[in-house]
Scaffold this active site. Structure first.
Site, short mmCIF file in Angstrom:
data_model
loop_
_atom_site.label_atom_id
_atom_site.label_comp_id
_atom_site.label_asym_id
_atom_site.label_seq_id
_atom_site.Cartn_x
_atom_site.Cartn_y
_atom_site.Cartn_z
N SER A 132 1.03 -1.05 0.12
CA SER A 132 0.07 0.00 0.31
C SER A 132 1.03 1.28 0.09
O SER A 132 2.06 1.13 0.50
CB SER A 132 -0.70 -0.05 1.12
OG SER A 132 -1.69 1.41 1.35
N TYR A 145 -2.64 -0.81 10.10
CA TYR A 145 -2.69 -1.25 8.72
C TYR A 145 -1.39 -0.81 8.13
O TYR A 145 -0.76 -1.45 7.52
CB TYR A 145 -3.87 -0.61 7.90
CG TYR A 145 -4.09 -0.51 6.38
CD1 TYR A 145 -4.48 -2.17 5.90
CD2 TYR A 145 -3.51 0.37 5.56
CE1 TYR A 145 -4.42 -2.27 4.51
CE2 TYR A 145 -3.48 0.06 4.18
CZ TYR A 145 -4.13 -1.37 3.60
OH TYR A 145 -4.13 -1.50 2.43
#
Length: 247
Positions: A132, A145
């Site tokens: 990401s 995350y």
């Protein structure tokens, strides 16, 4: 392709099939996998469905063994499984951290472990991991995350260094905001949102071009790369001022 039942993973299925891939797909959602296989499989190369839960120890190895029996070898692993839960420091949710670690990071380690020895033995193979853009630098409410995706980036970069000269390619995929179930509940601005189909095409194009890192959209990823080069206090000041969420 692990993490294939929805979002980017599901969008990658027809893209990979269209380009001639012989494909096996995995996730926990067997019904969704079978719908994808029925919709996109080719008569000469049907899609193999292998449901599994990456958080369960020992779940990936048997599926990999079955594919090697069917195919002789696994040429490419694409690990796309992921989950995201924002952090509220007023109600610090340790189990939410542990779940994201289990899916985003530990599951990837297990998947790599299931295919790497055989790839090394053949001196041929490709490992693709989806990270990401949040791995580039810290963002509000992304303690869980973002840290897992930073770990993914480090894991794949280190693996790429160690695998050099051994016939193994390692590719890191760092997407920005993509219109999937994971982003639908976000309560903050998500610039340059992409459709899952566009993200899938970008990834497969990057794999075909042999890129070691596929990051997109460039309108977001390139400024982020520059932003994270700033001194830490300056970076954190900019992020606090520019990234806000609704209470």
């Amino acid at each position: 392709l692990i993490g294939a039942s929805s979002g980017i993973g599901a969008a990658m299925v027809p893209e990979l099939v269209r380009r001639g891939a012989r494909l096996a797909i995995s996730s926990r959602n067997e019904a969704a996998l079978r719908q994808l296989a029925a919709a996109h499989g080719r008569a000469d190369a049907p899609i193999i469905v292998k449901p599994l839960d990456v958080t369960v120890e020992g779940s990936i190895d048997p599926a990999a063994d079955e594919l090697r029996t069917a195919w002789g070898s696994i040429d490419v692993l694409i690990y796309n499984a992921g989950t995201w839960t924002p952090v509220d420091i007023q109600a610090f949710d340790v189990p939410a951290f542990e779940q994201q670690i289990a899916v985003n990071y530990t599951g990837m380690v297990r998947a790599i472990g299931a295919v790497l020895p055989e790839m090394l033995g053949r001196r041929r193979g490709e490992i693709v991991g989806v990270g990401s853009l949040s791995a580039y630098g810290a963002f509000p409410r992304a303690e869980a995350y973002g840290s897992t995706k930073a770990a993914v980036n480090y894991l794949l970069q280190s693996l790429r260094i160690d695998a050099a000269g051994k016939g193994i390619g390692v590719t890191t995929v760092n997407p920005g905001f993509v219109d999937t179930g994971l982003t639908h509940g976000n309560d903050f601005a998500m610039p340059f949102m992409m459709k899952a189909e566009d993200a899938a095409k970008t990834i497969v194009d990057g794999l075909a071009a042999g890129r070691t890192e596929i990051h997109f959209p460039r309108r977001l990823s390139l400024p982020l790369k520059l932003l994270t080069a700033l001194p830490r206090p300056v970076y954190e000041f900019v992020v606090r001022r520019t990234i806000k969420h609704r209470r």
